[in-house]
Design an enzyme around this catalytic site. Structure first.
Site, PDB file in Angstrom:
ATOM      1  CG  LEU A  25      -3.306   5.668   5.144  1.00 42.90           C
ATOM      2  CD1 LEU A  25      -4.701   6.201   4.829  1.00 42.90           C
ATOM      3  CD2 LEU A  25      -3.411   4.283   5.747  1.00 42.90           C
ATOM      4  CG  ASP A  26      -1.946  11.755   5.608  1.00 44.97           C
ATOM      5  OD1 ASP A  26      -1.678  11.628   6.806  1.00 44.97           O
ATOM      6  OD2 ASP A  26      -3.068  12.121   5.201  1.00 44.97           O
ATOM      7  NE  ARG A  27       4.871  12.790   9.196  1.00 44.89           N
ATOM      8  CZ  ARG A  27       5.625  13.871   9.326  1.00 44.89           C
ATOM      9  NH1 ARG A  27       6.930  13.768   9.128  1.00 44.89           N
ATOM     10  NH2 ARG A  27       5.100  15.043   9.602  1.00 44.89           N
TER      11      ARG A  27
ATOM     12  CB  SER B 273      -3.796   8.813   7.702  1.00 47.00           C
ATOM     13  OG  SER B 273      -4.197  10.140   7.414  1.00 47.00           O
TER      14      SER B 273
END
Length: 236
Positions: free
Chosen positions: A103-105, A107
């Site tokens: 889960l990218d930064r 998001s």
């Protein structure tokens, strides 16, 4: 370990590879329990000594699975010299705890973490295609049905085609369901159809929902919820 486990499950959860790998070790006669050559399917009780190739195997730790409502701006890596904030700043200090998937930064939303590497392999293996639901807000507002249809049919990305399993327009964007977990996949798919993402929230992983868990807070999954996750990835 608090209760008996089948030997192949014991070995897999202790980090000796998949259950199939563990079964092969047993068939090859490389596993001993309390000094005797093990047989496939036997149980391991608390206190039993298990060895592989003559080396003791540490009993698996109690399986812990946490659900975190990840806020925007936090990375999911434990050690990142360039990250000002990581999700581990929000979590208890549990040995071996790591995220299940990405889960990218930028998001937000549901992030599952565990200390069980075998569970992580099962939930992230492409073979099982564990579904994830996202609420997307785009720079151009609500997705038309025609754009949803394009996402359902699939779009070409630089690392191969990608498609949504479900797509429904929602105010300001859409609800999307995917079964893959490629890096920034949702963002790249929406950009490919001309609707760059403004905000991305993951609402669900398999049967586990974000619900009303506040941003930055976490909870431990119940045994029933963990079993529901395992049913998503049945072992043959």
């Amino acid at each position: 370990m608090e209760k008996p486990l089948r030997l192949q499950a014991f070995l897999a959860r202790a980090g000796m590879g998949s259950r199939r790998k563990a079964e092969e070790l047993i068939r090859q006669g490389r596993v001993r329990v309390n000094g005797r050559v093990a047989v496939l399917g036997q149980k391991v009780n608390p206190g039993d000594v298990v060895e592989v190739d003559g080396k003791p195997v540490e009993p698996p730790r109690e399986r812990i699975v946490l659900a975190l409502h990840k806020p925007k701006g936090y990375t999911t890596t434990r050690h990142d010299p360039y990250a000002q904030k990581t999700v581990f700043d929000l979590l208890p200090n549990i040995p071996g705890l790591h995220p299940i998937g990405r889960l990218d930064r930028d998001s937000e939303g549901l992030l599952l973490l565990t200390n069980d590497g075998h569970l992580t392999l099962r939930l992230t293996h492409p073979r099982y295609g564990v579904r994830k639901v996202y609420r997307v807000y785009t720079e151009r507002g609500t997705l038309p049905w025609a754009i949803c249809q394009r996402l359902l049919e699939g779009v070409d990305l630089e690392d191969g085609p990608a498609r949504a399993l479900a797509c429904r327009p929602a105010p300001g964007g859409a609800l999307l369901t995917l079964a893959e977990g490629r890096k920034r996949e949702v963002r790249r798919m929406l950009k490919a159809v001309g609707y760059p993402v403004k905000r991305l929230i993951r609402l669900q992983v398999g049967p586990i929902r974000l619900g009303n868990l506040p941003p930055g807070k976490w909870r431990q999954l119940s045994p029933r919820e963990v079993e529901a996750l395992l049913r998503e990835t049945p072992v043959e």
